[in-house]
Design a protein around this motif. Structure first.
Motif, PDB file in Angstrom:
ATOM      1  N   UNK A 256      -5.520  18.091  16.663  1.00 16.89           N
ATOM      2  CA  UNK A 256      -6.090  16.867  16.084  1.00 16.89           C
ATOM      3  C   UNK A 256      -7.571  17.005  15.753  1.00 16.89           C
ATOM      4  N   UNK A 257      -8.349  17.671  16.614  1.00 10.59           N
ATOM      5  CA  UNK A 257      -9.791  17.745  16.354  1.00 10.59           C
ATOM      6  C   UNK A 257     -10.107  18.589  15.130  1.00 10.59           C
ATOM      7  N   UNK A 258      -9.399  19.713  14.953  1.00 10.61           N
ATOM      8  CA  UNK A 258      -9.813  20.531  13.800  1.00 10.61           C
ATOM      9  C   UNK A 258      -9.111  20.154  12.505  1.00 10.61           C
TER      10      UNK A 258
ATOM     11  N   UNK B 290     -15.116  22.725  14.623  1.00  8.67           N
ATOM     12  CA  UNK B 290     -14.468  21.606  15.327  1.00  8.67           C
ATOM     13  C   UNK B 290     -13.639  22.108  16.502  1.00  8.67           C
ATOM     14  N   UNK B 291     -13.077  23.290  16.342  1.00  7.58           N
ATOM     15  CA  UNK B 291     -12.225  23.853  17.396  1.00  7.58           C
ATOM     16  C   UNK B 291     -13.046  24.347  18.576  1.00  7.58           C
ATOM     17  N   UNK B 292     -14.219  24.904  18.284  1.00  4.88           N
ATOM     18  CA  UNK B 292     -14.968  25.533  19.358  1.00  4.88           C
ATOM     19  C   UNK B 292     -15.977  24.605  20.016  1.00  4.88           C
ATOM     20  N   UNK B 293     -16.315  23.475  19.345  1.00  5.19           N
ATOM     21  CA  UNK B 293     -17.274  22.579  20.011  1.00  5.19           C
ATOM     22  C   UNK B 293     -16.540  21.745  21.067  1.00  5.19           C
ATOM     23  N   UNK B 294     -17.226  21.484  22.137  1.00  9.19           N
ATOM     24  CA  UNK B 294     -16.618  20.792  23.290  1.00  9.19           C
ATOM     25  C   UNK B 294     -16.329  19.344  22.934  1.00  9.19           C
TER      26      UNK B 294
END
Ligand code: ATR
Length: 282
Positions: free
Chosen positions: A25-27, A278-282
């Motif tokens: 969902x985030x990326x 988006x995938x790597x940010x917390x």
């Protein structure tokens, strides 16, 4: 805040059980926002016994497309109207497009693995591979490698029968598969390492701290490229890093399988760097 959501917003999502840990969902949302596409991407928790109802619901609600994760990747197949070639060989589906109630299934894991690997190893076709594991993830990796023209895959698994199933199933994809895939027991891994270029772990071993080692990791050499499809630095990857190897965890595969799904749904070039951030940010 998504002030862009309105009556024309398209809905995409992921079905799984559990689904709360999914990073999709985030990326995927970041990709839609970045290209100004009026769409949302949501997690849908679907119990195994509710899968059929969920698929009917997806059609009834005109959800445009969705990803499929554990434990539905195999079970969804008979509920679809059309399957891509990869789904037929891999036996698992992770991406579906809904064309006015007609559902077509894809598997973007193979493409995701190859695109991810190419970030650290641009030429793969001439390399000799050791693949550990013979489950669904392994089948996607092998499909991708055979499509790339790889000529040597040592395939090691705890259960020999699953290796033979893969060889049999892939024989119509490449009639030389009997010569490409070499079956191995886990205890034979160390003896083939001198002739291997790339080591890939597709098993879940390494996810938990108490997991055993798949072989003696001190036998890894600096010239090996080591990939683990688990989304973290496993003991296998730690050993590879210590030896100075090129190595990669499962995040690039996750990123590129999502990018390919995005492309299937939208027909647009996926904004890979936006998705990566988006995938790597917390
Ligand atoms: P996935 O779809 O993620 O590939 P899977 O189909 O359940 O999951 O496959 C899991 C793989 O991890 C299999 O190759 C499995 O080996 P078996 O075929 O012998 O079951 C492997 N695996 C899981 N736990 C393992 C362990 N403790 N030691 C060795 N291999 C293991």
């Amino acid at each position: 805040m998504r002030p862009d959501i309105n009556g024309q917003t398209a809905v995409y999502g992921i079905i799984g059980y559990p689904v709360k840990h999914s990073k999709s969902p985030q990326f995927q949302t970041a990709a839609f926002v970045s290209l100004g596409i009026n769409a949302v991407y949501l997690p849908f928790q679907v119990r195994p016994e509710d899968l059929k109802k969920a698929v009917e619901g997806i059609k009834a609600l005109s959800i445009k497309g969705f990803n499929v994760t554990v434990p539905h990747k195999e079970e969804i197949i008979p509920l679809l109207d059309e399957l891509s070639e990869e789904v037929k060989y891999i036996g698992a589906c992770n991406t579906v497009i809904n064309l006015d109630g007609y559902l077509k299934g894809f598997n973007t894991d193979a493409d995701g693995f190859i695109q991810g690997l190419k970030e650290i190893l641009p030429e793969v076709h001439d390399k000799k591979f050791l693949i550990i594991g013979a489950g669904g993830a392994s089948r996607a990796v092998i499909y991708g490698l055979i499509k790339e023209g790889v000529q040597s895959i040592h395939l090691a698994n705890r259960t020999a029968g699953r290796i033979h199933r893969i060889i049999q199933d892939f024989s119509t994809l490449n009639r030389f598969v009997y010569r490409i895939i070499h079956p191995l027991g886990l205890d034979e891994i160390e003896s083939v390492l001198p002739e291997i270029d790339v080591i890939v772990n597709t098993t879940s071993v390494g996810l938990k701290d108490e997991d055993p080692h798949l072989f003696d990791y001190s036998k890894i050499e600096k010239r090996h490229t080591v990939v683990d499809i688990i989304y973290k630095k496993t003991p296998l990857l730690e050993a590879a890093e210590k030896k100075g190897c090129l190595w990669q965890d499962g995040l690039p595969m996750l990123l590129y399988q999502g990018a390919k799904a995005f492309e299937i749904w939208t027909g647009k070039e996926p904004p890979v760097e936006v998705m990566r951030r988006a995938l790597t940010e917390k």
